[in-house]
Design a protein around this motif. Sequence first.
Motif, PDB file in Angstrom:
ATOM      1  N   UNK A  49       0.838  -1.197   0.000  1.00  0.00           N
ATOM      2  CA  UNK A  49       0.000   0.000   0.000  1.00  0.00           C
ATOM      3  C   UNK A  49       0.876   1.251   0.000  1.00  0.00           C
ATOM      4  N   UNK A  50       1.961   1.224   0.772  1.00  0.00           N
ATOM      5  CA  UNK A  50       2.872   2.368   0.825  1.00  0.00           C
ATOM      6  C   UNK A  50       3.454   2.675  -0.552  1.00  0.00           C
ATOM      7  N   UNK A  51       3.734   1.614  -1.315  1.00  0.00           N
ATOM      8  CA  UNK A  51       4.237   1.811  -2.678  1.00  0.00           C
ATOM      9  C   UNK A  51       3.191   2.500  -3.548  1.00  0.00           C
ATOM     10  N   UNK A  52       1.919   2.084  -3.384  1.00  0.00           N
ATOM     11  CA  UNK A  52       0.835   2.715  -4.140  1.00  0.00           C
ATOM     12  C   UNK A  52       0.694   4.183  -3.759  1.00  0.00           C
ATOM     13  N   UNK A  53       0.815   4.448  -2.466  1.00  0.00           N
ATOM     14  CA  UNK A  53       0.711   5.825  -1.988  1.00  0.00           C
ATOM     15  C   UNK A  53       1.831   6.686  -2.573  1.00  0.00           C
ATOM     16  N   UNK A  54       3.043   6.177  -2.535  1.00  0.00           N
ATOM     17  CA  UNK A  54       4.183   6.934  -3.074  1.00  0.00           C
ATOM     18  C   UNK A  54       4.029   7.189  -4.571  1.00  0.00           C
ATOM     19  N   UNK A  55       3.535   6.174  -5.281  1.00  0.00           N
ATOM     20  CA  UNK A  55       3.313   6.338  -6.725  1.00  0.00           C
ATOM     21  C   UNK A  55       2.256   7.402  -6.988  1.00  0.00           C
ATOM     22  N   UNK A  56       1.172   7.379  -6.192  1.00  0.00           N
ATOM     23  CA  UNK A  56       0.106   8.366  -6.351  1.00  0.00           C
ATOM     24  C   UNK A  56       0.608   9.774  -6.035  1.00  0.00           C
ATOM     25  N   UNK A  57       1.408   9.894  -4.968  1.00  0.00           N
ATOM     26  CA  UNK A  57       1.960  11.198  -4.604  1.00  0.00           C
ATOM     27  C   UNK A  57       2.849  11.755  -5.717  1.00  0.00           C
ATOM     28  N   UNK A  58       3.618  10.869  -6.339  1.00  0.00           N
ATOM     29  CA  UNK A  58       4.496  11.287  -7.430  1.00  0.00           C
ATOM     30  C   UNK A  58       3.670  11.789  -8.610  1.00  0.00           C
ATOM     31  N   UNK A  59       2.575  11.075  -8.936  1.00  0.00           N
ATOM     32  CA  UNK A  59       1.707  11.475 -10.053  1.00  0.00           C
ATOM     33  C   UNK A  59       1.011  12.795  -9.744  1.00  0.00           C
ATOM     34  N   UNK A  60       0.545  12.960  -8.508  1.00  0.00           N
ATOM     35  CA  UNK A  60      -0.092  14.218  -8.126  1.00  0.00           C
ATOM     36  C   UNK A  60       0.917  15.357  -8.118  1.00  0.00           C
ATOM     37  N   UNK A  61       2.163  15.046  -7.732  1.00  0.00           N
ATOM     38  CA  UNK A  61       3.224  16.051  -7.777  1.00  0.00           C
ATOM     39  C   UNK A  61       3.475  16.541  -9.193  1.00  0.00           C
ATOM     40  N   UNK A  62       3.408  15.610 -10.152  1.00  0.00           N
ATOM     41  CA  UNK A  62       3.590  15.984 -11.563  1.00  0.00           C
ATOM     42  C   UNK A  62       2.467  16.912 -12.020  1.00  0.00           C
ATOM     43  N   UNK A  63       1.255  16.661 -11.535  1.00  0.00           N
ATOM     44  CA  UNK A  63       0.125  17.534 -11.862  1.00  0.00           C
ATOM     45  C   UNK A  63       0.345  18.920 -11.267  1.00  0.00           C
ATOM     46  N   UNK A  64       0.788  18.960 -10.006  1.00  0.00           N
ATOM     47  CA  UNK A  64       1.064  20.260  -9.376  1.00  0.00           C
ATOM     48  C   UNK A  64       2.119  21.050 -10.161  1.00  0.00           C
ATOM     49  N   UNK A  65       3.116  20.352 -10.638  1.00  0.00           N
ATOM     50  CA  UNK A  65       4.185  21.002 -11.402  1.00  0.00           C
ATOM     51  C   UNK A  65       3.666  21.504 -12.747  1.00  0.00           C
TER      52      UNK A  65
END
Length: 279
Positions: free
Chosen positions: A63-79
Amino acid sequence: MKKILVPTDFSEQATFALDLAVQIAKKNNGEVHVLHVLELPDGHSLNFTGEVAAGDPMTGVFVAQLVNKAKKSLGAINKKYANENVHTHLEGGHTFRSISNSISKKKIDLVVMGTKGSSGIDELLIGSNAEKVVRNADCPVITIKAKTNADKIKNIVFATDLGGKQEKLVKKVKALQEAFNAKLHILRVNTPGNFENERAIKRRMEGFAKDNKLSNVTHNIYSDVLEDDGIMYFAESIKADMIAIGTHGRQGFMHILAGSIAEDLVNHAKRPVWTCKIG
């Protein structure tokens, strides 16, 4: 359309939805909220910082891996949208329930969702989150399958049976028309099961437009065996940029019996579909 919600699974269709939402927000000086929901295994949850809490340790690693992947994708959107009024949110839970809660808590005016549509057994038994949102949302919903330019939405088909109390729906449709500065094509599909002579339909349509103070409109009657097919074929014939339709939001057994023309359009129409609950 000041507050727009875009549920995302980071798919191509979700990216199209976000692009359109940002364009609409810029036109209306609004803000966009991007929501990604992780459907976590039983016993796991996310705290307010997005960290995994409780649950089996081994599953927690996954689950932590999924969370980190999601955070990375959301970070790309923020950028990507750093210069726009875009806010990202990560939640754990049930996708549809989280979307519904976000609509209520954030007082969302419009939901924009990407969808691949569905057919056959998936459509009959399961349905999609997009269908559920269309059926239940207390605000308008736009579903899209392809890249859409807000500046090119200039012809909107408004499919209606011209009956019942539709003041709330028509008010929303007028706001939609104004937001895109578009021509509105009022459409009544004549089917064998709901047939009416064209003279009567034209009189009712003229009265409908006058009573609701609709302008920059055309009046159209199209005959087909099924209403949803008629709407799609008419929209194709005039190369419409969007279809607008009300939905009664039927639930449970009534939904199984009656189905929903709006949901059929969400699944099968190639062009964007705007829906709003009637009443």
